[in-house]
Design a protein around this motif. Structure first.
Motif, PDB file in Angstrom:
ATOM      1  N   UNK A  38       0.844  -1.204   0.000  1.00 59.09           N
ATOM      2  CA  UNK A  38       0.000   0.000   0.000  1.00 59.09           C
ATOM      3  C   UNK A  38       0.875   1.248   0.000  1.00 59.09           C
ATOM      4  N   UNK A  39       0.654   2.150  -0.951  1.00 60.78           N
ATOM      5  CA  UNK A  39       1.448   3.367  -1.070  1.00 60.78           C
ATOM      6  C   UNK A  39       0.658   4.545  -0.507  1.00 60.78           C
ATOM      7  N   UNK A  40       0.792   4.767   0.786  1.00 55.46           N
ATOM      8  CA  UNK A  40      -0.046   5.741   1.491  1.00 55.46           C
ATOM      9  C   UNK A  40       0.313   7.183   1.148  1.00 55.46           C
ATOM     10  N   UNK A  41       1.546   7.430   0.702  1.00 53.09           N
ATOM     11  CA  UNK A  41       1.955   8.798   0.362  1.00 53.09           C
ATOM     12  C   UNK A  41       2.545   8.841  -1.050  1.00 53.09           C
ATOM     13  N   UNK A  42       2.018   8.030  -1.916  1.00 48.44           N
ATOM     14  CA  UNK A  42       2.503   7.987  -3.288  1.00 48.44           C
ATOM     15  C   UNK A  42       2.349   9.342  -3.963  1.00 48.44           C
ATOM     16  N   UNK A  43       3.349   9.740  -4.735  1.00 47.78           N
ATOM     17  CA  UNK A  43       3.386  11.005  -5.482  1.00 47.78           C
ATOM     18  C   UNK A  43       3.596  12.238  -4.604  1.00 47.78           C
ATOM     19  N   UNK A  44       3.823  12.057  -3.332  1.00 50.82           N
ATOM     20  CA  UNK A  44       4.136  13.194  -2.469  1.00 50.82           C
ATOM     21  C   UNK A  44       5.648  13.385  -2.402  1.00 50.82           C
ATOM     22  N   UNK A  45       6.057  14.634  -2.198  1.00 50.29           N
ATOM     23  CA  UNK A  45       7.473  14.979  -2.082  1.00 50.29           C
ATOM     24  C   UNK A  45       7.708  15.502  -0.671  1.00 50.29           C
ATOM     25  N   UNK A  46       8.585  14.820   0.056  1.00 46.54           N
ATOM     26  CA  UNK A  46       8.780  15.123   1.472  1.00 46.54           C
ATOM     27  C   UNK A  46      10.214  15.541   1.765  1.00 46.54           C
ATOM     28  N   UNK A  47      10.353  16.600   2.542  1.00 48.72           N
ATOM     29  CA  UNK A  47      11.647  17.004   3.086  1.00 48.72           C
ATOM     30  C   UNK A  47      11.628  16.699   4.580  1.00 48.72           C
ATOM     31  N   UNK A  48      12.602  15.907   5.015  1.00 53.70           N
ATOM     32  CA  UNK A  48      12.709  15.523   6.419  1.00 53.70           C
ATOM     33  C   UNK A  48      13.981  16.137   6.989  1.00 53.70           C
ATOM     34  N   UNK A  49      13.843  17.066   7.931  1.00 54.21           N
ATOM     35  CA  UNK A  49      15.027  17.656   8.543  1.00 54.21           C
ATOM     36  C   UNK A  49      15.475  16.782   9.712  1.00 54.21           C
ATOM     37  N   UNK A  50      16.778  16.739   9.921  1.00 58.42           N
ATOM     38  CA  UNK A  50      17.306  15.832  10.931  1.00 58.42           C
ATOM     39  C   UNK A  50      17.052  14.386  10.559  1.00 58.42           C
ATOM     40  N   UNK A  51      17.151  14.101   9.260  1.00 60.23           N
ATOM     41  CA  UNK A  51      16.731  12.804   8.748  1.00 60.23           C
ATOM     42  C   UNK A  51      17.795  11.725   8.738  1.00 60.23           C
ATOM     43  N   UNK A  52      18.999  12.025   9.237  1.00 55.53           N
ATOM     44  CA  UNK A  52      20.080  11.040   9.158  1.00 55.53           C
ATOM     45  C   UNK A  52      20.070  10.043  10.306  1.00 55.53           C
ATOM     46  N   UNK A  53      19.275  10.311  11.353  1.00 57.90           N
ATOM     47  CA  UNK A  53      19.289   9.409  12.501  1.00 57.90           C
ATOM     48  C   UNK A  53      17.987   9.542  13.292  1.00 57.90           C
ATOM     49  N   UNK A  54      17.771   8.599  14.194  1.00 54.49           N
ATOM     50  CA  UNK A  54      16.672   8.674  15.140  1.00 54.49           C
ATOM     51  C   UNK A  54      15.302   8.765  14.507  1.00 54.49           C
ATOM     52  N   UNK A  55      14.485   9.667  15.023  1.00 46.76           N
ATOM     53  CA  UNK A  55      13.116   9.849  14.550  1.00 46.76           C
ATOM     54  C   UNK A  55      13.093  10.252  13.078  1.00 46.76           C
ATOM     55  N   UNK A  56      13.996  11.152  12.687  1.00 45.44           N
ATOM     56  CA  UNK A  56      14.038  11.596  11.292  1.00 45.44           C
ATOM     57  C   UNK A  56      14.352  10.463  10.337  1.00 45.44           C
ATOM     58  N   UNK A  57      15.273   9.610  10.724  1.00 43.17           N
ATOM     59  CA  UNK A  57      15.629   8.451   9.902  1.00 43.17           C
ATOM     60  C   UNK A  57      14.432   7.521   9.745  1.00 43.17           C
TER      61      UNK A  57
END
Length: 268
Positions: A1-20
């Motif tokens: 199931x692709x719940x966010x298909x076609x969306x473009x997301x920027x995740x800050x602090x994405x290299x570890x923890x919650x962001x990862x």
């Protein structure tokens, strides 16, 4: 199931923890994801792993204390994927040695945490919203904290800035709701990220567990799945809210944990 298909997301602090966790789950659910982090090598590694697994991901450097860096991350996302429809403002700092009580707090640390924990949320949203308006809507998700809802002996700046995130979330939701831009926040409790596991002694972790309604502390994916929900159209009628995901830590009378022990001792 692709719940966010076609969306473009920027995740800050994405290299570890919650962001990862959030970046990984968003990618697996169909979003094109940009991982933004001060640790650019870590961000590139996460993006490369996701691409190798067949998902769409990129990495960009982010200094959340610098307005130009935040704007650059937004513009990189738009240049890479044509738009931005999901922004996860996740960067946050704390310092137990300097962020003390009101009399003793280091005032430079106060300014630093206001800039990184609160102003970065304002700026990320400020730069993303015009693109979301062009796209016909979007979802902004902010990381608050359980510390936004109760005070402590220390971490004055941290708790205050996270309370600010909760209220800023409402302002963004109010001001841009008619543009189909939703804004919600998540207030995590103690989450057993690698940083928490490596820096917090077990007896301190046990104190949190004692006061949770549930008999355990949280994992990064407990927050990551909530991010996917808020990014998806499943939450299309939800805005201005803060999800408190903290194991029921603040749900009951604070004496419950101790009175349970008292009652158990009576039965011995």
């Amino acid at each position: 199931m692709k719940r966010v298909e076609n969306k473009v997301a920027l995740v800050t602090g994405g290299a570890s923890g919650i962001g990862l966790s959030a970046a990984t789950l968003l990618a697996k659910e169909g979003a094109k994801v940009v991982i933004a982090d001060f640790n650019i090598e870590g961000a590139k590694e996460v993006a490369a792993t996701l691409v190798k697994e067949g998902y769409e991901a990129s990495a960009v450097f982010l200094d959340a204390g610098d307005a130009q860096s935040i704007e650059d991350a937004i513009e990189f996302t738009v240049a890479q994927y044509g738009t931005i429809t999901v922004l996860f403002n996740n960067v946050g700092l704390t310092n137990l040695q300097k962020d003390l009580d009101v009399v003793n707090i280091d005032l430079d640390e106060w300014d630093r945490l206001v800039n990184v924990n609160l102003k970065s949320v304002l700026l990320g949203s400020r730069f993303a919203i015009p693109h979301m308006q062009k796209a016909g809507g979007g979802s902004i998700i902010n990381t608050a904290s359980m510390g936004a809802f109760a005070s402590d002996q220390i971490r004055t700046a941290y708790g205050t800035t996270k309370a600010g995130v909760v209220h800023l979330t409402k302002y963004i939701a109010t001001q841009y709701g008619k543009d189909k831009i939703r804004c919600n926040a998540i207030a995590p409790g103690l989450i057993l990220t690698p940083a928490a596991k490596n820096n917090l002694p077990q007896d301190l972790l046990d104190i949190f567990t004692k006061y949770n309604a549930l008999p355990y502390n949280g994992e990064a994916d407990d927050i990551g799945y909530a991010v996917v929900y808020l990014a998806s159209d499943e939450s299309k009628f939800m805005t201005g809210q803060t999800l408190q995901i903290e194991g029921g830590h603040y749900m009951a009378n604070p004496t419950i944990a101790d009175t349970n022990i008292w009652a158990a001792n009576l039965q011995k």
